[in-house]
Motif scaffolding. Structure first.
Motif, PDB file in Angstrom:
ATOM      1  N   GLY A 146      -7.689   7.084  -2.266  1.00 42.12           N
ATOM      2  CA  GLY A 146      -6.588   7.848  -1.691  1.00 42.12           C
ATOM      3  C   GLY A 146      -6.271   7.446  -0.275  1.00 42.12           C
ATOM      4  N   MET A 147      -7.134   6.619   0.327  1.00 42.05           N
ATOM      5  CA  MET A 147      -6.929   6.184   1.708  1.00 42.05           C
ATOM      6  C   MET A 147      -7.540   4.795   1.883  1.00 42.05           C
ATOM      7  SD  MET A 147      -8.139   8.098   5.233  1.00 42.05           S
ATOM      8  CE  MET A 147      -6.707   9.165   5.348  1.00 42.05           C
ATOM      9  N   LEU A 148      -6.900   3.971   2.709  1.00 46.03           N
ATOM     10  CA  LEU A 148      -7.476   2.703   3.138  1.00 46.03           C
ATOM     11  C   LEU A 148      -7.602   2.735   4.654  1.00 46.03           C
ATOM     12  CD1 LEU A 148      -5.497   0.108   0.952  1.00 46.03           C
ATOM     13  CD2 LEU A 148      -7.682   1.210   0.446  1.00 46.03           C
ATOM     14  N   ARG A 149      -8.701   2.169   5.154  1.00 52.80           N
ATOM     15  CA  ARG A 149      -8.927   2.188   6.601  1.00 52.80           C
ATOM     16  C   ARG A 149      -8.884   0.786   7.176  1.00 52.80           C
ATOM     17  NH1 ARG A 149     -13.991   2.211  10.087  1.00 52.80           N
ATOM     18  NH2 ARG A 149     -13.378   3.168  12.063  1.00 52.80           N
ATOM     19  N   TRP A 150      -8.160   0.672   8.270  1.00 51.18           N
ATOM     20  CA  TRP A 150      -8.135  -0.531   9.110  1.00 51.18           C
ATOM     21  C   TRP A 150      -8.950  -0.159  10.340  1.00 51.18           C
ATOM     22  CZ3 TRP A 150      -6.245  -2.034  13.991  1.00 51.18           C
ATOM     23  CH2 TRP A 150      -5.983  -3.398  14.176  1.00 51.18           C
ATOM     24  N   GLY A 151     -10.188  -0.627  10.402  1.00 52.98           N
ATOM     25  CA  GLY A 151     -11.045  -0.170  11.495  1.00 52.98           C
ATOM     26  C   GLY A 151     -12.337  -0.936  11.556  1.00 52.98           C
ATOM     27  N   LEU A 208      -1.440  -5.590  10.671  1.00 53.79           N
ATOM     28  CA  LEU A 208      -1.116  -4.226  10.268  1.00 53.79           C
ATOM     29  C   LEU A 208       0.008  -4.176   9.247  1.00 53.79           C
ATOM     30  CD1 LEU A 208      -1.482  -2.285  13.634  1.00 53.79           C
ATOM     31  CD2 LEU A 208      -2.760  -1.880  11.527  1.00 53.79           C
ATOM     32  N   GLY A 209       0.971  -5.100   9.330  1.00 51.86           N
ATOM     33  CA  GLY A 209       2.028  -5.115   8.334  1.00 51.86           C
ATOM     34  C   GLY A 209       1.487  -5.378   6.941  1.00 51.86           C
ATOM     35  N   THR A 210       0.570  -6.348   6.829  1.00 53.80           N
ATOM     36  CA  THR A 210      -0.051  -6.632   5.537  1.00 53.80           C
ATOM     37  C   THR A 210      -0.913  -5.460   5.087  1.00 53.80           C
ATOM     38  OG1 THR A 210      -0.045  -9.017   5.965  1.00 53.80           O
ATOM     39  CG2 THR A 210      -1.601  -8.206   4.321  1.00 53.80           C
ATOM     40  N   PHE A 211      -1.669  -4.875   6.013  1.00 60.06           N
ATOM     41  CA  PHE A 211      -2.508  -3.722   5.681  1.00 60.06           C
ATOM     42  C   PHE A 211      -1.673  -2.567   5.137  1.00 60.06           C
ATOM     43  CE2 PHE A 211      -3.921   0.455   7.310  1.00 60.06           C
ATOM     44  CZ  PHE A 211      -5.050   0.627   6.520  1.00 60.06           C
ATOM     45  N   LEU A 212      -0.589  -2.233   5.821  1.00 60.67           N
ATOM     46  CA  LEU A 212       0.237  -1.104   5.390  1.00 60.67           C
ATOM     47  C   LEU A 212       0.959  -1.414   4.081  1.00 60.67           C
ATOM     48  CD1 LEU A 212       1.493  -0.132   8.933  1.00 60.67           C
ATOM     49  CD2 LEU A 212       0.182   1.362   7.420  1.00 60.67           C
ATOM     50  N   THR A 213       1.310  -2.669   3.863  1.00 67.29           N
ATOM     51  CA  THR A 213       1.879  -3.069   2.574  1.00 67.29           C
ATOM     52  C   THR A 213       0.862  -2.877   1.465  1.00 67.29           C
ATOM     53  OG1 THR A 213       3.329  -4.679   3.654  1.00 67.29           O
ATOM     54  CG2 THR A 213       2.955  -4.959   1.294  1.00 67.29           C
ATOM     55  N   LEU A 214      -0.398  -3.200   1.746  1.00 66.06           N
ATOM     56  CA  LEU A 214      -1.466  -2.991   0.778  1.00 66.06           C
ATOM     57  C   LEU A 214      -1.622  -1.502   0.474  1.00 66.06           C
ATOM     58  CD1 LEU A 214      -3.862  -4.117  -0.902  1.00 66.06           C
ATOM     59  CD2 LEU A 214      -5.263  -3.897   1.168  1.00 66.06           C
ATOM     60  N   CYS A 215      -1.576  -0.659   1.506  1.00 63.38           N
ATOM     61  CA  CYS A 215      -1.651   0.797   1.287  1.00 63.38           C
ATOM     62  C   CYS A 215      -0.556   1.246   0.333  1.00 63.38           C
ATOM     63  CB  CYS A 215      -1.532   1.544   2.611  1.00 63.38           C
ATOM     64  SG  CYS A 215      -2.934   1.378   3.731  1.00 63.38           S
ATOM     65  N   ALA A 216       0.662   0.767   0.590  1.00 63.30           N
ATOM     66  CA  ALA A 216       1.793   1.156  -0.253  1.00 63.30           C
ATOM     67  C   ALA A 216       1.604   0.675  -1.686  1.00 63.30           C
ATOM     68  CB  ALA A 216       3.089   0.611   0.337  1.00 63.30           C
ATOM     69  N   GLU A 217       1.088  -0.552  -1.852  1.00 59.69           N
ATOM     70  CA  GLU A 217       0.907  -1.097  -3.197  1.00 59.69           C
ATOM     71  C   GLU A 217      -0.149  -0.317  -3.970  1.00 59.69           C
ATOM     72  OE1 GLU A 217       0.033  -5.341  -5.487  1.00 59.69           O
ATOM     73  OE2 GLU A 217      -0.118  -5.239  -3.320  1.00 59.69           O
ATOM     74  N   VAL A 218      -1.201   0.105  -3.280  1.00 57.83           N
ATOM     75  CA  VAL A 218      -2.281   0.841  -3.932  1.00 57.83           C
ATOM     76  C   VAL A 218      -1.932   2.314  -4.099  1.00 57.83           C
ATOM     77  CG1 VAL A 218      -4.714   1.520  -3.667  1.00 57.83           C
ATOM     78  CG2 VAL A 218      -4.012  -0.804  -3.134  1.00 57.83           C
ATOM     79  N   GLY A 219      -0.987   2.813  -3.278  1.00 59.69           N
ATOM     80  CA  GLY A 219      -0.638   4.234  -3.300  1.00 59.69           C
ATOM     81  C   GLY A 219      -1.535   5.080  -2.433  1.00 59.69           C
ATOM     82  N   ALA A 220      -2.083   4.483  -1.377  1.00 61.35           N
ATOM     83  CA  ALA A 220      -3.060   5.164  -0.525  1.00 61.35           C
ATOM     84  C   ALA A 220      -2.460   5.517   0.823  1.00 61.35           C
ATOM     85  CB  ALA A 220      -4.278   4.274  -0.313  1.00 61.35           C
ATOM     86  N   SER A 221      -2.984   6.566   1.436  1.00 63.85           N
ATOM     87  CA  SER A 221      -2.669   6.868   2.825  1.00 63.85           C
ATOM     88  C   SER A 221      -3.324   5.825   3.717  1.00 63.85           C
ATOM     89  CB  SER A 221      -3.164   8.267   3.204  1.00 63.85           C
ATOM     90  OG  SER A 221      -2.434   9.271   2.524  1.00 63.85           O
ATOM     91  N   ALA A 222      -2.808   5.704   4.941  1.00 68.17           N
ATOM     92  CA  ALA A 222      -3.309   4.700   5.881  1.00 68.17           C
ATOM     93  C   ALA A 222      -4.112   5.370   6.983  1.00 68.17           C
ATOM     94  CB  ALA A 222      -2.156   3.911   6.483  1.00 68.17           C
ATOM     95  N   PHE A 223      -5.291   4.833   7.247  1.00 69.28           N
ATOM     96  CA  PHE A 223      -6.139   5.308   8.338  1.00 69.28           C
ATOM     97  C   PHE A 223      -6.297   4.137   9.311  1.00 69.28           C
ATOM     98  CE2 PHE A 223      -9.947   6.405  10.620  1.00 69.28           C
ATOM     99  CZ  PHE A 223     -10.021   7.790  10.607  1.00 69.28           C
ATOM    100  N   ILE A 224      -5.688   4.259  10.482  1.00 68.00           N
ATOM    101  CA  ILE A 224      -5.665   3.168  11.455  1.00 68.00           C
ATOM    102  C   ILE A 224      -6.545   3.530  12.641  1.00 68.00           C
ATOM    103  CG2 ILE A 224      -4.228   1.794  13.011  1.00 68.00           C
ATOM    104  CD1 ILE A 224      -1.871   2.332  11.110  1.00 68.00           C
ATOM    105  N   THR A 225      -7.585   2.761  12.859  1.00 65.71           N
ATOM    106  CA  THR A 225      -8.390   2.914  14.063  1.00 65.71           C
ATOM    107  C   THR A 225      -7.651   2.191  15.183  1.00 65.71           C
ATOM    108  OG1 THR A 225     -10.436   3.012  12.794  1.00 65.71           O
ATOM    109  CG2 THR A 225     -10.622   2.492  15.138  1.00 65.71           C
TER     110      THR A 225
END
Length: 875
Positions: free
Chosen positions: A240-245, A277-294
């Protein structure tokens, strides 16, 4: 899990004897679980996973086989741009430097002056510090190598892959004095170990190289440009969430974090200091997950980032890029950073992901590396550190929430530690210093849940005892922390886990050889079955204390990864534990109690009375329950009875022959699923093996199907039909007009008459239960049968029938009510003599037309029919 047969008199005796033989822990022979649906604990929490990584070799999420593809790192003593794996050149006569005057992306390119040809620019990967992680070229797969090149004179170059079988080289490629794109495709005939990549320069000349990449298009996710298997594993996991951190992001300035130098039409994105971050957020959208950005502390200016640490000025004033980050994510094209995002081909990310969480730095209360933390000038006084963090967070949260890109699905929060750190109402504690100061700004706080006790000098009883004792300890610690925060803030503060899972090994270098040709023996325990089962236990336990999001560290890395390294990407037990949590921990966590269970006293955590069985019960939105069960014993199966009226449908088990089993060489630990067909029961008993997780899925109890009596057949005359249901308190709804019954259909109260061809259908319902299946019974009127129907119908035979005054007959299309005694003679099938004065009640379909209304049965039969019809119409 296996369904147990009916207990016999000897089983309790044998199990008690077995208990006496077990030293650790004393496991119950029979445990009963009761559920309290009315006692809600918390909504189901959502798990997430860290997905960022430094490059496709170290933490292989990228599809690009070349690190530092854009040559944006600082030059080393030889003049080569270095960021990640080392580049080398030979012979030594090559003069290398970074050139900031000419480039195709970023701010510089790699310049190489070749005085002796041929010369080679090489990125070599044979001796990796995290071995045995390896890369291979797969037989039959096409690999593309591409670069932006130019020279000061006409020259030729060759691309090449360095493999265990020697170098695979392209034919010479002529390049010009202007920047241009050059590429080569190579398809190996056999799978081979990949040691490195190279660019051979065949002519004495000066060369410039930029945007140097290599990848297999068929193994690359087309939406993100990341490794296809990696993305597929994420989609299977459905976090439900992916983290960039992680600590690695703390020193990344905004310009580097958003660096996206080319479109996917050129090739996969570079992964320099981290995935952009653009690739990370695109991945979140593709997976259907919220984004957690450190949000890195280095998000200020390039000059501040170059300091590689914080000072008082940056803490107070270095906030501009924190606001710019918000606009990059959610600003429209009228904002500077919204326009930068648009130019990279991205639309607003806040519209593509459910939520965006911003965490103020990774462990900045005191980083292990001593950089980018609140210890200004080495000051480790906790009160000073916390007050510095107050200044830091206040300045940044205020700026971020004021930006035009700030959206309603965004949250910002402060970074925490483990649940017991900096708690206790003393100067410098969170609840004394930080929370009161940020209570109007912060939307959440974070914690880590790392755990693991003992080492090579301890027994497995000690090590795994501490592992399984951790869940109830965490639940208690989180509850205490949340209570302290609520008191300090005057309101509840949302709690998220930024990182966590079991950890014993030496850390980031855990795969490094010890010098003896072996690896630290504690390392495999981090990815064992025991680790996976305890992870599920800990996530559920944290849920009981109100944890909303739990980010596990890490999806894939040289430490703690839930899938293995390239090329296999095996799913470890932790992966399957998370999948169970995602699939079955939904709805609302409700109270359940365990009776008859055993406990043990744990040496590692100094806890007494640790339950050997844990049960986490979730009330599903659609009705029914899932029971997530953990047998913490290392030695003894647990016989479990769940006492509740329910319809068990599925049993899932995560178990194995050894608690130390891993999937590092192949997936031997996988969930075992059993479909159940036992119907609705008042309780269910099954056995859960030691050191195992189990899930029982149970629908609501199902109302028994109603019975129709008689069960249909040919009619020789009017009959009374009765309905019944063995489920106490059930209501029966029925129809006789050919439509399926619903809860809006008439409710059965007493027997009703059927005298014409019709189908009776019945449905039973009860509060808190699933409606029954529909029971139907078809009745067919035969020749000569007396039935009700339309005013005009056909019957066979002759005779005289007398209708009693007041009798109402039912039918469809037309109705008759006789108001006086009348005689109707039937000859040749025609009916006459009935006086129609008012509509008749009823919903049945009396058969009009041929065979619908024969009246040749005599007066007594007609009188009986009148009685039946009167009862029917007065219902």
């Amino acid at each position: 899990m296996t369904r147990l047969p009916v207990s016999t008199a000897i089983r309790p005796m044998l199990l008690k004897m077995l208990m006496l033989l077990v030293a650790w822990p004393a496991c119950s022979w029979a445990e009963t679980i009761t559920v309290s649906d009315g006692s809600s604990i918390a909504p189901a929490s959502v798990f997430g996973v860290n997905v960022n990584g430094a490059d496709s070799w170290y933490t292989p999420l990228g599809a690009n086989l070349i690190n530092n593809a854009c040559f944006e790192g600082p030059a080393d003593g030889t003049g080569l741009s270095q960021s990640g794996w080392q580049n080398t050149v030979y012979p030594a006569s090559v003069t290398a430097s970074v050139d900031t005057a000419t480039f195709t992306s970023g701010a510089q390119s790699q310049k190489l002056v070749v005085t002796v040809a041929p010369a080679v620019l090489q990125q070599y990967h044979a001796a990796l510090p995290q071995a045995p992680a390896v890369m291979t070229l797969t037989a039959g797969v096409a690999y593309v190598m591409k670069a932006q090149l130019k020279a000061n004179a006409a020259a030729t170059v060759q691309f090449g892959f360095e493999t265990a079988n020697g170098n695979a080289m392209s034919s010479p490629i002529a390049i010009t004095t202007s920047w241009a794109t050059y590429s080569w495709t190579y398809t190996p005939s056999s799978t081979v170990l990949l040691n490195g990549v190279l660019l051979q320069m065949n002519t004495v000349a000066t060369y410039w190289v930029d945007d140097f990449i290599a990848w297999a298009p068929s193994l690359t996710d087309p939406t993100t440009g990341l490794d296809l298997t990696f993305v597929s594993r994420l989609k299977e996991l459905k976090p439900g969430m992916l983290r960039w951190g992680g600590l690695g992001v703390n020193g990344i300035p905004l310009l580097m974090a958003t660096f996206h130098p080319w479109a996917l039409s050129y090739g996969p994105p570079p992964i320099t200091d981290d995935v952009d971050l653009g690739t990370f957020l695109t991945l979140c959208a593709e997976v259907g997950a919220s984004a957690f950005i450190t949000v890195p502390p280095a998000f200020s200016t390039p000059a501040d980032a170059a300091l590689e640490d914080l000072n008082a000025s940056v803490v107070a004033n270095g906030t501009a890029d924190h606001g710019n980050l918000v606009d990059f994510v959610g600003g429209d094209a009228t904002t500077t950073w919204g326009a930068i995002r648009q130019a990279q081909g991205y639309s607003r990310f806040d519209l593509q992901v459910p939520k965006v969480y911003y965490e103020m730095g990774n462990e900045v209360w005191g980083t292990p590396d001593g950089k980018w933390d609140m210890q200004l000038n080495g000051d480790s006084n906790e009160d000073d550190m916390m007050n510095t963090y107050v200044t830091y967070c206040t300045a940044r949260m205020t700026v971020m929430k004021a930006r035009p890109g700030w959206r309603s699905n965004m949250r910002v929060g402060f970074g925490g530690a483990n649940p017991t750190m900096f708690i206790g109402q003393w100067p410098g504690s969170y609840d004394y210093t930080l929370v009161p100061a940020l209570k109007a700004l912060t939307d959440f706080s974070t914690i880590n849940l790392y755990y693991g006790y003992g080492g090579t000098g301890n027994t497995d009883d000690y090590i795994y005892g501490g592992l399984f004792a951790q869940a109830p300890l965490f639940a208690s610690q989180i509850a205490t922390m949340k209570s302290a925060f609520a008191t300090a803030a005057g309101h509840a503060v949302e709690t998220c886990m930024y990182e966590g899972q079991s950890k014993w090994g030496p850390g980031y270098s855990e795969y490094a050889e010890t010098g003896t040709g072996s690896y630290d023996p504690m390392v495999p325990k981090e990815t064992s079955l025991g680790s996976g089962v305890s992870l599920l236990d800990n996530l559920c336990a944290a849920n009981t204390s109100g944890l909303t999001f739990a980010n596990v560290f890490h999806m894939v890395s040289d430490c703690y990864g839930i899938i293995t390294q390239f090329p296999n990407r095996y799913r470890r037990p932790d992966f399957y534990a998370l999948k169970l949590f995602d699939t079955y921990a939904s709805g609302t966590l409700v109270a359940s109690t365990i009776s008859g269970g055993s406990t043990w006293s744990d040496a590692a955590t100094s806890q007494s009375a640790v339950p050997t069985l844990a049960c986490y019960t979730y009330l599903l939105p659609s009705g029914g329950h899932t029971f997530i069960l953990i047998n913490r014993s290392r030695t003894t199966p647990s016989s479990i009875t769940i006492s509740k009226s329910m319809t068990p449908t599925t049993l899932v088990e995560l178990t194995g022959a050894s608690i130390d089993l891993t999937n590092d060489s192949g997936e031997v630990v996988v969930p075992q699923t059993q479909t159940l067909t036992v119907g609705t029961v008042s309780s269910y008993t099954f056995s859960l093996p030691p050191f195992s997780a189990g899930v029982l899925v149970a629908g609501e109890p199902v109302v028994a199907a109603p019975a129709i009596s008689p069960a249909g057949g040919a009619l020789t005359g009017p009959i009374l039909v009765s309905l019944s249901c063995p489920t106490a308190g059930a209501a029966i709804h029925y129809t006789t007009n050919g439509t399926a019954p619903t809860i809006s259909s008439p409710t059965y109260t007493t027997a009703f008459a059927v005298s014409a061809s019709t189908t009776v259908e019945a449905l039973a319902t009860a509060s808190g239960m699933t409606a029954s299946t529909v029971t139907s019974a078809s009745f067919t009127a035969s020749s000569g049968t007396t039935t009700t129907g339309t005013t005009t119908s056909t019957a066979t035979g002759t005779g005289t029938a007398t209708a009693t005054t007041g009798t109402t007959t039912t039918g469809t299309g037309s109705t008759t009510t006789s108001t006086t005694t009348a005689t109707a003679s039937t000859t040749g099938g025609s009916t006459a003599g009935a006086t129609s004065s008012s509509p008749a009640a009823g919903s049945g379909g009396g058969g009009g037309g041929s065979g619908g209304c024969g009246l040749g049965g005599g007066m007594a039969l007609l009188i009986a029919l009148g009685v039946l019809l009167r009862r029917s119409t007065r219902r």
